[in-house]
Each structure stands twice: as structure tokens, then as C-alpha cells.
Design a protein around this motif. Structure first.
Motif, mmCIF file in Angstrom:
data_model
loop_
_atom_site.group_PDB
_atom_site.id
_atom_site.type_symbol
_atom_site.label_atom_id
_atom_site.label_comp_id
_atom_site.label_asym_id
_atom_site.label_seq_id
_atom_site.Cartn_x
_atom_site.Cartn_y
_atom_site.Cartn_z
ATOM 1 N N ALA A 152 45.838 48.100 89.574
ATOM 2 C CA ALA A 152 46.630 49.331 89.549
ATOM 3 C C ALA A 152 48.090 49.045 89.196
ATOM 4 O O ALA A 152 48.709 49.791 88.428
ATOM 5 C CB ALA A 152 46.543 50.031 90.903
ATOM 6 N N LEU A 153 48.647 47.988 89.753
ATOM 7 C CA LEU A 153 50.031 47.627 89.458
ATOM 8 C C LEU A 153 50.208 47.280 87.979
ATOM 9 O O LEU A 153 51.191 47.674 87.348
ATOM 10 C CB LEU A 153 50.472 46.461 90.338
ATOM 11 N N LEU A 154 49.257 46.533 87.442
ATOM 12 C CA LEU A 154 49.326 46.165 86.027
ATOM 13 C C LEU A 154 49.237 47.398 85.133
ATOM 14 O O LEU A 154 50.011 47.559 84.179
ATOM 15 C CB LEU A 154 48.200 45.189 85.680
ATOM 16 N N MET A 155 48.311 48.289 85.447
ATOM 17 C CA MET A 155 48.122 49.483 84.633
ATOM 18 C C MET A 155 49.326 50.414 84.732
ATOM 19 O O MET A 155 49.751 51.017 83.735
ATOM 20 C CB MET A 155 46.833 50.201 85.053
ATOM 21 N N ALA A 156 49.891 50.529 85.938
ATOM 22 C CA ALA A 156 51.068 51.376 86.115
ATOM 23 C C ALA A 156 52.284 50.787 85.401
ATOM 24 O O ALA A 156 53.116 51.519 84.843
ATOM 25 C CB ALA A 156 51.371 51.545 87.606
ATOM 26 N N ALA A 157 52.396 49.460 85.381
ATOM 27 C CA ALA A 157 53.527 48.816 84.712
ATOM 28 C C ALA A 157 53.490 49.042 83.204
ATOM 29 O O ALA A 157 54.535 49.206 82.561
ATOM 30 C CB ALA A 157 53.528 47.317 85.018
ATOM 31 N N PHE A 158 52.295 49.056 82.634
ATOM 32 C CA PHE A 158 52.169 49.256 81.196
ATOM 33 C C PHE A 158 52.171 50.730 80.804
ATOM 34 O O PHE A 158 52.366 51.059 79.630
ATOM 35 C CB PHE A 158 50.889 48.593 80.680
ATOM 36 N N ARG A 159 51.953 51.608 81.779
ATOM 37 C CA ARG A 159 51.925 53.040 81.474
ATOM 38 C C ARG A 159 52.738 53.831 82.502
ATOM 39 O O ARG A 159 52.217 54.719 83.171
ATOM 40 C CB ARG A 159 50.483 53.543 81.472
ATOM 41 N N CYS B 198 38.706 39.634 87.726
ATOM 42 C CA CYS B 198 38.135 40.952 88.008
ATOM 43 C C CYS B 198 39.177 42.061 87.882
ATOM 44 O O CYS B 198 38.872 43.159 87.409
ATOM 45 C CB CYS B 198 37.527 40.965 89.412
ATOM 46 N N ALA B 199 40.407 41.772 88.313
ATOM 47 C CA ALA B 199 41.457 42.791 88.262
ATOM 48 C C ALA B 199 41.888 43.087 86.841
ATOM 49 O O ALA B 199 42.025 44.253 86.447
ATOM 50 C CB ALA B 199 42.658 42.346 89.098
ATOM 51 N N VAL B 200 42.111 42.039 86.058
ATOM 52 C CA VAL B 200 42.664 42.224 84.711
ATOM 53 C C VAL B 200 41.584 42.649 83.716
ATOM 54 O O VAL B 200 41.688 43.694 83.068
ATOM 55 C CB VAL B 200 43.368 40.934 84.225
ATOM 56 N N LEU B 201 40.539 41.836 83.585
ATOM 57 C CA LEU B 201 39.536 42.091 82.549
ATOM 58 C C LEU B 201 38.533 43.172 82.939
ATOM 59 O O LEU B 201 38.309 44.125 82.184
ATOM 60 C CB LEU B 201 38.791 40.791 82.216
ATOM 61 N N ALA B 202 37.923 43.013 84.122
ATOM 62 C CA ALA B 202 36.831 43.915 84.496
ATOM 63 C C ALA B 202 37.314 45.256 85.032
ATOM 64 O O ALA B 202 36.527 46.193 85.145
ATOM 65 C CB ALA B 202 35.932 43.239 85.531
ATOM 66 N N THR B 203 38.602 45.364 85.380
ATOM 67 C CA THR B 203 39.111 46.624 85.928
ATOM 68 C C THR B 203 40.169 47.238 85.016
ATOM 69 O O THR B 203 39.941 48.275 84.403
ATOM 70 C CB THR B 203 39.691 46.409 87.337
#
Length: 304
Positions: A46-53, A220-225
Motif C-alpha cells: 500500500a505504501l509503495l502504491m500510494a507513493a507512486f500514485r 509478495c508485496a511488490v510483485l504479487a500485490t
């Protein structure tokens, strides 16, 4: 290359990423408890996705929040039962039992959404149920049924609901917002489950800091999620829920292949027969049955 074809390739890639992580998750559970593993995985994603968007939070609508929460609820439920089941069953069996979720898509659409079911759908369901019996029930009988397989069957039902709702919501809301919201909701639910499990003494929280454990969470967090679910939400704008379900049948195949390569796992003749019938049942219901949803060759929401 048409958008429909690109969407199909993207969904096949999702199946590859999800299938390959069955072994990763099972190994990670040697170091971490189920809910802590899920909480760490989905929080990082979630943190990664929120940081990029970050722009998705500027104009969120109430309907998007509710839709994202609903997706997150079914996602969390599916992953919770599947991950718990992996403690007691093998990656290959878990992959095929999870894959049976797609046979539930036309059934649920028929029961709750009033879609027409044909004899092909019922034939597919019969074949899949027959296959699940041989895949999960040992020769000794139902009394020796692996509880990990039962937990995974529950996960399959929750995943089927997620497939259906993704097909619906991704046509009405921002794909970028939904992809972040569903993962964030899943992370929040995982932390709540961690606290409840700890407070009741049911599952003491445990997180290993070994390299294998941290690498498993990262994969799992980066690739699979973060990557796979963003791709899924984009791709399902251009196809139907049932067509996506067909492509998701590749997931147990990839799970079995990965388990064979990395762990040397081999399904016995009985389990192989069951796995074959599960796949045949899914293909019969999805390819010969009626379309579960109207085609959507063009997106109806802005892709951000």
C-alpha cells in the motif's frame, strides 16, 4: 495489438506472479505468523502504491472509498484463509483448490445477479467438484481431509467475489484509486486481525527478520500485490469477469510448476486426476457457458 489482447496478456502475467508466490508464502510462514505476514505484505504494498500514485487521494469520492473497502474485505478474507491453509497443505494443491474459485464466478453471477446459467455451467461445476474430491480427499476418506484444503476452499469463494466486484467497480471508478484503496483496506484488516489474534491468544504475533522472511515479504508485496493487482484492475476494464477467470486458471499451473522446480513436489496419481478435472470443469463452464458479463472493449473510467 488490440487492447483486449493486451489485457489478456496482462491477466496471464498476473496468474504467473500469483502462482509463483505459493512457494514463497509457504516458506515465509516458517518465520512469521499468518496475520503478521499479511499485515507486513499489504502495508508495504500500500505504501509503495500510494507513493507512486499520490494524486488518487486528492479527489476521492465516497463511492470509491466504499468500493475500495469492499474489494479489500474480500481480498483480505481470501488471502487470510489461503495463507492459513498453506500451513497445512502443499503449494501445488493450494494452487489448484484456489483455482476452483473461477468456477464459482458464473454460479454467483447466476444466483445473486440473475445471470442465465446453462447446462454447460452445471457440467463444469460437476466436473470441478468431482476433481476437488479426488484432489483433496485422501483414499482413507473424508475424515482424513486436510484442514489446509478446507481453509483454501473458503478462500476460493472469497476470491470469486473479488473477481466479480473488480469487473464491476473498475468500469465505474478510477482504477488507480481502487488499486490503492483495496490494498490499504486489506492491510488495515490484517493489522486488526493481528491484534485480535494476539489478544485472544489464538495466534501470537511473530515476524522473523531472517533474509528469507524479509525477501518473501518483499516479493509478495511488490510483485504479487502492488504490481499484479494494479495490472488486474486495469486489464479487467477491457474484458469480462468470466474471461478473466479463464486466464486465472493458469495460476494453479504456475503454482504447481514452481513447487515442482523449487521444492520437488509431485502430485500423486489421485491428486493429478483431481487437478485435471478441476481445470476441465473450469474451462467447460467458462468457454461453453454464456458470457457472465457484457463485453467492455473500451474503458469507461479515466486510467490514471
Amino acid at each position: 495489438m488490440t487492447k483486449r489482447f493486451r489485457a489478456d496478456l496482462s491477466l496471464a502475467l498476473c496468474s504467473l506472479l500469483w502462482g509463483a508466490t505459493f512457494v514463497v508464502v509457504k516458506n515465509s510462514l516458517d518465520y512469521s505468523s499468518v496475520f503478521v505476514f499479511l499485515a507486513a505484505r499489504f502495508t508495504l504494498a500500500a505504501l509503495l502504491m500510494a507513493a507512486f500514485r499520490p494524486h488518487v487521494f486528492r479527489a476521492l469520492k465516497r463511492e470509491e472509498l466504499l468500493s475500495g473497502a469492499a474489494l479489500g474485505f474480500f481480498m483480505f478474507g481470501g488471502y487470510a484463509f489461503q495463507t492459513a491453509g498453506l500451513q497445512y497443505t502443499t503449494p501445488a494443491k493450494s494452487g489448484f483448490v484456489t483455482g476452483s474459485s473461477v468456477i464459482l464466478v458464473p454460479l454467483l453471477l447466476g444466483i445473486f445477479w440473475g445471470r442465465r446459467l446453462t447446462l454447460w455451467v452445471y457440467a463444469g461445476v460437476f466436473a470441478a467438484v468431482f476433481g476437488l474430491y479426488f484432489l483433496t480427499v485422501p483414499r482413507e476418506g473424508v475424515s482424513h481431509l486436510n484442514r489446509g484444503d478446507l481453509l483454501t476452499l473458503v478462500a476460493a469463494g472469497l476470491y470469486a467475489m473479488h473477481i466479480i466486484l473488480v469487473g464491476d467497480y473498475s468500469r465505474r471508478h478510477s482504477v488507480a484509486a481502487l488499486s490503492v484503496l483495496q490494498v490499504a483496506a486489506c492491510a488495515g484488516l490484517a493489522w486488526v486481525a493481528t491484534a485480535l489474534a494476539s489478544a485472544t491468544g489464538w495466534q501470537p504475533p511473530r515476524l522473523g527478520l531472517q533474509a528469507q522472511s524479509l525477501l518473501g515479504i518483499a516479493i509478495c508485496a511488490v510483485l504479487a500485490t502492488a504490481v499484479a493487482f494494479s495490472i488486474q484492475l486495469w486489464a479487467q476494464q477491457f474484458t469480462t469477469s468470466s474471461h478473466a477467470a479463464i486466464l486465472f486458471t493458469l495460476e494453479p499451473v504456475f503454482a504447481s510448476a514452481t513447487s515442482y522446480i523449487l521444492l520437488g513436489e509431485r502430485l500423486g496419481n489421485r491428486a493429478l486426476l483431481g487437478a485435471a478435472f478441476v481445470l476441465v470443469g473450469i474451462l467447460i463452464a467458462e468457454m461453453l457457458g454464456p458470457p457472465a458479463a457484457p463485453e467492455s472493449p473500451e474503458p469507461t473510467v479515466e486510467i490514471a
